[in-house]
Motif scaffolding. Structure first.
Motif, PDB file in Angstrom:
ATOM      1  N   ALA A  27       9.429  -0.445  -7.226  1.00 41.25           N
ATOM      2  CA  ALA A  27       8.313   0.564  -8.381  1.00 41.25           C
ATOM      3  C   ALA A  27       7.067   1.404  -7.199  1.00 41.25           C
ATOM      4  O   ALA A  27       6.948   2.291  -8.110  1.00 41.25           O
ATOM      5  CB  ALA A  27       7.661  -0.467  -9.114  1.00 41.25           C
ATOM      6  N   ALA A  28       6.306   0.732  -6.654  1.00 42.13           N
ATOM      7  CA  ALA A  28       5.297   1.325  -5.167  1.00 42.13           C
ATOM      8  C   ALA A  28       5.893   2.537  -5.045  1.00 42.13           C
ATOM      9  O   ALA A  28       5.330   3.472  -5.269  1.00 42.13           O
ATOM     10  CB  ALA A  28       5.006   0.529  -4.731  1.00 42.13           C
ATOM     11  N   SER A  29       7.263   2.564  -4.550  1.00 46.04           N
ATOM     12  CA  SER A  29       7.625   3.973  -4.123  1.00 46.04           C
ATOM     13  C   SER A  29       7.699   4.941  -5.563  1.00 46.04           C
ATOM     14  O   SER A  29       7.967   6.154  -4.312  1.00 46.04           O
ATOM     15  CB  SER A  29       8.529   4.096  -3.052  1.00 46.04           C
ATOM     16  OG  SER A  29       9.853   3.411  -4.713  1.00 46.04           O
ATOM     17  N   ALA A  30       7.960   4.642  -5.676  1.00 41.39           N
ATOM     18  CA  ALA A  30       7.389   5.107  -7.447  1.00 41.39           C
ATOM     19  C   ALA A  30       6.716   6.517  -8.176  1.00 41.39           C
ATOM     20  O   ALA A  30       6.632   7.019  -8.869  1.00 41.39           O
ATOM     21  CB  ALA A  30       8.558   5.549  -8.595  1.00 41.39           C
ATOM     22  N   GLY A  31       5.653   5.820  -7.251  1.00 39.83           N
ATOM     23  CA  GLY A  31       4.017   5.981  -7.657  1.00 39.83           C
ATOM     24  C   GLY A  31       3.097   4.689  -8.610  1.00 39.83           C
ATOM     25  O   GLY A  31       2.463   5.111  -9.104  1.00 39.83           O
ATOM     26  N   ALA A  32       4.117   4.420  -9.230  1.00 38.32           N
ATOM     27  CA  ALA A  32       3.591   3.084  -9.453  1.00 38.32           C
ATOM     28  C   ALA A  32       2.392   2.008  -9.002  1.00 38.32           C
ATOM     29  O   ALA A  32       2.177   1.957  -7.762  1.00 38.32           O
ATOM     30  CB  ALA A  32       5.027   2.154 -10.744  1.00 38.32           C
ATOM     31  N   GLU A  33       1.442   2.072  -9.922  1.00 37.51           N
ATOM     32  CA  GLU A  33       0.600   0.266  -9.822  1.00 37.51           C
ATOM     33  C   GLU A  33       1.428  -0.735 -10.160  1.00 37.51           C
ATOM     34  O   GLU A  33       1.644  -0.886 -11.303  1.00 37.51           O
ATOM     35  CB  GLU A  33      -0.603   0.536 -10.073  1.00 37.51           C
ATOM     36  CG  GLU A  33      -1.663  -0.427 -10.390  1.00 37.51           C
ATOM     37  CD  GLU A  33      -2.930  -0.442 -10.991  1.00 37.51           C
ATOM     38  OE1 GLU A  33      -3.797  -1.218 -10.644  1.00 37.51           O
ATOM     39  OE2 GLU A  33      -3.083   0.523 -11.600  1.00 37.51           O
ATOM     40  N   VAL A  34       1.754  -1.739  -9.008  1.00 40.54           N
ATOM     41  CA  VAL A  34       2.417  -2.794  -9.392  1.00 40.54           C
ATOM     42  C   VAL A  34       1.525  -4.009  -8.656  1.00 40.54           C
ATOM     43  O   VAL A  34       0.443  -5.061  -8.124  1.00 40.54           O
ATOM     44  CB  VAL A  34       3.450  -3.018  -8.432  1.00 40.54           C
ATOM     45  CG1 VAL A  34       4.614  -3.784  -8.692  1.00 40.54           C
ATOM     46  CG2 VAL A  34       4.487  -1.470  -7.882  1.00 40.54           C
ATOM     47  N   ARG A  35       1.710  -5.286 -10.137  1.00 36.11           N
ATOM     48  CA  ARG A  35       1.125  -6.891  -9.789  1.00 36.11           C
ATOM     49  C   ARG A  35       2.120  -7.553  -9.640  1.00 36.11           C
ATOM     50  O   ARG A  35       3.226  -7.300 -10.489  1.00 36.11           O
ATOM     51  CB  ARG A  35       1.034  -6.763 -11.180  1.00 36.11           C
ATOM     52  CG  ARG A  35      -0.611  -6.176 -11.129  1.00 36.11           C
ATOM     53  CD  ARG A  35      -1.504  -6.858 -12.227  1.00 36.11           C
ATOM     54  NE  ARG A  35      -2.843  -6.234 -13.129  1.00 36.11           N
ATOM     55  CZ  ARG A  35      -3.446  -6.208 -13.576  1.00 36.11           C
ATOM     56  NH1 ARG A  35      -3.403  -7.743 -14.253  1.00 36.11           N
ATOM     57  NH2 ARG A  35      -5.035  -6.114 -14.033  1.00 36.11           N
TER      58      ARG A  35
END
Length: 226
Positions: A27-35
């Motif tokens: 998810a982070a690799s697609a630009g998302a902010e992740v928790r």
């Protein structure tokens, strides 16, 4: 645009934890902010101590924040992970989900993309049933289920589960191999990319806000019959 993805999971011996980390990376690799959040452990220490792998992972995972309902409210999309328990989610994850009634009542879970992943001891130990069981929750929420499907070769390489990434630990308790972790990363990336597409012209849940009165009436009816 930046979207917010909550990866919420329960893991006893670490396999689902490894999958959750891979989903978060995707998810982070697609630009998302992740928790990345783990749900609270319900088992007593006496049970955990009977399994060295369980005890080792429980101690090692202490630095990961525990999930809260605020994480669901914060997120634009969710990814849930759990080991199989007789073809259903583990009690620890189910207990967390059961706390989300208030947010559901407010419409805070509707129209948000969601995906799930799992791990089992045996190849036919209930992986698909567990993911489908979680799907029943998502239907009630009005969430938008985003399975990996057969949309990328990495799904086939990891065993070909279109419902969600799944791992088989076997008697040795081995963690996910490279192929399975790659499939989990793809699943997280796909979730984030679809969420970006859905929210590109504004939050999907904005439209649902206009239907608040109807949702409250429905929730009141449901609470009287529960």
């Amino acid at each position: 645009m930046t979207v917010k993805v909550a990866v919420i999971y329960y893991s006893a011996t670490g396999s689902v934890h490894a999958l959750a980390q891979a989903v978060a990376e995707g998810a982070a690799s697609a630009g998302a902010e992740v928790r990345l959040r783990r749900v609270a452990e319900l088992a007593p220490d006496s049970a955990i101590d009977q399994n060295p792998l369980w005890r080792r992972h429980t101690d090692a995972a202490g630095s990961i924040p525990e999930a809260s309902i605020d994480d669901l409210a914060w997120a634009d999309a969710f990814a849930f992970g759990t080991p199989t328990r007789f073809g259903a989610p583990a009690a620890q994850l189910k207990q967390f989900i059961d706390q989300a009634g208030g947010l559901w009542h407010e419409g805070g879970l509707a129209d948000k993309p969601v995906t799930a992943f799992t791990s089992a001891f045996n190849r036919h130990g209930g992986s698909e049933a567990t993911l489908l069981s979680l799907g029943n929750v998502f239907y009630h929420w009005g969430a938008l289920i985003v399975p990996p499907g057969f949309t990328d070769p990495v799904v086939y390489a990891a065993g070909g589960n279109p419902y969600g990434t799944s791992h088989v630990t076997g008697p040795t308790g081995d963690g996910p191999d490279t192929a399975v972790l790659e499939a989990a990363r793809y699943q997280g990336q796909r979730l984030a990319q679809i969420t970006i597409r859905l929210l590109g012209s504004g939050r999907v849940t904005d439209a649902a806000a206009d239907d608040g009165n109807a949702r409250e009436a429905l929730a009141a009816t449901a609470s009287r019959t529960a």
